[in-house]
Structures are given as C-alpha cells and as structure tokens.
Motif scaffolding. Structure first.
Motif, short mmCIF file in Angstrom:
data_model
loop_
_atom_site.label_atom_id
_atom_site.label_comp_id
_atom_site.label_asym_id
_atom_site.label_seq_id
_atom_site.Cartn_x
_atom_site.Cartn_y
_atom_site.Cartn_z
N ASP A 102 0.85 -1.19 0.00
CA ASP A 102 0.00 0.00 0.00
C ASP A 102 0.89 1.24 0.00
O ASP A 102 1.65 1.46 0.94
CB ASP A 102 -0.88 -0.05 1.26
N SER A 151 3.01 -1.80 5.44
CA SER A 151 2.45 -2.94 4.71
C SER A 151 3.52 -3.81 4.08
O SER A 151 3.22 -4.84 3.46
CB SER A 151 1.48 -2.46 3.63
N ASN A 173 0.08 -0.64 -4.76
CA ASN A 173 -1.32 -0.32 -5.02
C ASN A 173 -1.72 1.03 -4.41
O ASN A 173 -0.99 1.60 -3.61
CB ASN A 173 -2.20 -1.44 -4.45
N LYS A 174 -2.88 1.51 -4.84
CA LYS A 174 -3.52 2.73 -4.32
C LYS A 174 -2.80 4.02 -4.71
O LYS A 174 -2.83 5.01 -3.97
CB LYS A 174 -3.69 2.66 -2.80
N SER A 214 -3.41 1.40 -9.44
CA SER A 214 -4.58 1.50 -8.58
C SER A 214 -5.59 0.49 -9.10
O SER A 214 -6.18 0.69 -10.17
CB SER A 214 -5.18 2.91 -8.60
N ASN A 232 -5.69 -5.29 4.20
CA ASN A 232 -6.18 -3.98 3.78
C ASN A 232 -5.28 -3.25 2.78
O ASN A 232 -5.26 -2.03 2.73
CB ASN A 232 -6.39 -3.08 5.02
N VAL A 233 -4.55 -4.02 1.95
CA VAL A 233 -3.72 -3.38 0.92
C VAL A 233 -4.38 -3.43 -0.45
O VAL A 233 -3.84 -2.91 -1.42
CB VAL A 233 -2.32 -4.02 0.84
N GLY A 234 -5.55 -4.07 -0.54
CA GLY A 234 -6.27 -4.12 -1.81
C GLY A 234 -6.03 -5.38 -2.62
O GLY A 234 -6.23 -5.37 -3.84
N THR A 246 -9.11 5.76 6.58
CA THR A 246 -8.74 5.15 5.31
C THR A 246 -9.14 6.09 4.17
O THR A 246 -10.32 6.30 3.94
CB THR A 246 -9.44 3.79 5.12
#
Length: 372
Positions: free
Chosen positions: A81, A88, A107-108, A143, A173-175, A242
C-alpha cells in the motif's frame, strides 16, 4: 487469462474467503445456513452489509498458510500500500516464498496528490525496498480500484509467469482482493468475485481462481500487523482514517513549541527549531487541531473523543495509551515521519528541527527519506 470449469473440490470452499464450508456450527468459520451456498455467512454479511464478524484467523494459522508458498513453483505477486508503504511491507517475505520470483505491486497510487511524477515515486519505492532487503524481479505501480496502471501489472505477469501459478500475498487492507477481482473481471469467465472489504482479515484461507492452462491465481490471507493504526481502531474509525480520494496536502507553518493533534489518534510536537512548514498527508476526514505545546496534555485529557476525534468517546477507552517517539530532523534533509496506517508528515527545510510524535503504544513510527 481465462478460466476453465471450476474444479469440483473448490465448491466445498467459500469463494469469498477460501475457508472450508460447513453447516453445523454458526459460531465457527465457514458456516452456511443451507447447503449449495457458494459463500459463507461471514462473507455474505461483508459483501451485502459491509458487516464484519468477530471470528478471525489466528496469526499462527496465517504463517502456516503462507509457508506453503515456498514449497511451490510459482510467481509471487506481493501487494503493498503506497499510503502505508513501510507498514504494509513484508520484510521477511523471502522466508515465505523461498526461491520463487516476486513482483512488487504498489497499489492505491490514486490516493497520492494529483500531478505527481510517478516515475520519481517508482524510483523511491525501489530504493526503499532495497534498503529493507526486499528482493523483487519487478516493481509495478497501479490502482486496482481506479484501473490505473493495471495494464502494466498484466505485462509484468506475462513476462515473469512462465506457466506457473500466481500467489498473491500482502498485509491486510492493501487491496489484494480488489486487484484479483480486476483480474477475474478482465481475464476470466468466473461469475463470483472475491469478497472485498475495508476490514482486515477478510480472506481466511487459500482462494484458488483457475486459469485456462490448468494453473491458478491463489489469494492468500492478509498478514495482520498490529503495528498499523488500522488494526487497533474500531470499524467506524477505520472508515474515517482510510482515504477514499486523492490526498490533499495540509501545510502548517509552526513556531517552536506548537502541537498538532490528528483527532485523538496521534500528536505531533514541534519541540525546537525556527519557524518552518510541515506538510501532512492524511485522510481528508481526519480533523487536525493546532495548539501550544504547554496546553497539549490538558487539551488531550479534556477533549479526547469529543473535539479531538476520531476515535469517539466510547472507542477511545479501548485505544492503547499514547507513547512518545523523539526525532531530530537534520539540516538540509527532506524527511517524512510515517505513522503506520494514519499517514505521514513531511519535514522539508534548511533549518533542522526536534520533534516528538505521540501514537498509541505499538503503532509503528518511521523516519524516512521524503516520498514526495
């Protein structure tokens, strides 16, 4: 990437979290109220009501499942993340994946402030990963939620896969599930998606997505790091810290002995130095309050959970006590102070400063080279 018919044995496992399905005990993982359901009751509530069960996987079980990856011949997709890079990062990843090649997917990136040079961020990521001893064959920024840079993820997979299974690993919760769902939507015919939620610990066991060549994309449980703010706060507060949109940098010109509160979750004291600016990169939903250092302790005791929130009055009771982390920012250095799961403060000046960060006990605080 296209799937063949789903292996029959996979029907005995939840297509959302991967746990083995059962109809006998509603208090245990994998419960379904009736036979022939494709997802367990826990995942059904997450998917339709965004409601998380208190039933979770123990840390030893996470490690046992991940240790399986090193016994396979596969390509490992490590999702991190960008908003909480150090928090992360799986620094001991090599222990789990063995000699298997690893691609780092950052990611993100949609959360970063707009108009940034992503090549510069990519170079920063590579340098940070190297410093932490994380060896990868490729680094890709994307993303999954906004479909930014996803084609580069596919290019990296095609380049390095060489007919192997793809194991997807990462912290909670890192996608991970969002990214895998994009793979499913774009490159397979599966009707079911993985369960996605902002709540940690959604995936509980290996979830296999079959590919046309008989191999699989395998989603693994997220590793739970209790050193992240996201792991110690309530569901309600998790939604507030978040970020959902691009971060808007908040710049504060501070005099010596001034304090910034980030709700009641963290506190930044500018202890010594000439007047200078500090830039905060946190969720736009988190309230920031400025005060004098000599008033900070009293203000916190009187206003935590009320003016200083999140967390609220009820949630503040379960939060660990705040502990201090002191840092000296050298002259002519551009450094960030990361509060894992909450965001970071950029200290870029030609003057130098002494600062103290207060965070709940156990939350990781890192001094690093500035990302931006």
């Amino acid at each position: 990437m296209e799937n063949t018919n789903v292996n029959k044995e996979l029907l005995d496992y939840c297509s959302g979290c991967g746990i083995k399905l059962q109809t006998t005990d509603s208090n245990k993982l994998g419960y379904i109220p009736k036979e022939n359901a494709s997802i367990c009751q826990r995942c059904y509530k997450i998917k339709h009501y965004n409601e998380i069960s208190s039933i979770t996987l123990e840390e030893d079980d996470f490690l046992k499942i991940l240790s399986h990856v090193g016994q396979t011949k596969s390509l490992v997709l490590n999702i991190v993340d960008i908003f909480d890079f150090e928090g992360s990062l799986i620094t001991g990843l090599r222990r789990f994946v063995g000699s298997n090649p690893t691609i780092m997917v950052v990611n993100k990136v949609d959360l970063l402030p707009k108009n940034l040079n992503l090549n510069r961020i990519l170079n920063w990521v590579k340098k940070q990963a190297k410093e932490y001893g994380v060896n990868v064959v490729d680094v890709v920024m994307c993303s999954a939620k906004k479909n930014i840079g996803f084609s580069r993820v596919i290019e990296a997979l095609d380049k390095h896969r060489k007919g192997r299974d793809i194991y997807v690993v990462g912290a909670t919760n890192v996608g991970k599930s969002t990214l895998i769902n994009r793979l499913i939507n774009d490159f397979s015919d599966l009707d079911e998606e993985l369960t996605t939620s902002r709540y940690p610990g959604t995936t509980l066991d290996l979830v296999k997505i079959p590919l046309e060549d008989g191999k699989y994309i395998v989603d693994t449980p997220g590793i739970v790091y209790t050193s992240r703010m996201t792991e110690i706060i309530s569901k309600r507060d998790l939604q507030k810290i978040t970020p959902e949109q691009s971060l808007k940098p908040r710049v504060y010109q501070l005099n010596e002995r001034q304090t910034l509160f980030f709700g009641a979750l963290a506190r930044f004291d500018f202890v010594q130095g000439e007047r200078q600016s500090f830039t905060c990169f946190i969720s736009n939903s988190v309230y920031v309050h400025r005060t004098k250092l000599e008033k900070a302790d009293e203000l916190y005791e009187n206003q935590k959970g009320e003016m200083l929130s999140p967390p609220g009055v009820e949630e503040i009771q379960s939060l660990p006590p705040l502990t201090k982390h002191a840092f000296r920012i050298p002259k002519s250095k551009k450094l960030d102070i990361l509060i894992s799961g909450l965001g970071w403060i950029k200290c870029s000046n030609e003057i130098g400063a002494e600062v103290v960060i207060h965070v709940p006990k156990g939350v990781k605080v890192v001094l690093r080279e500035s990302m931006i």
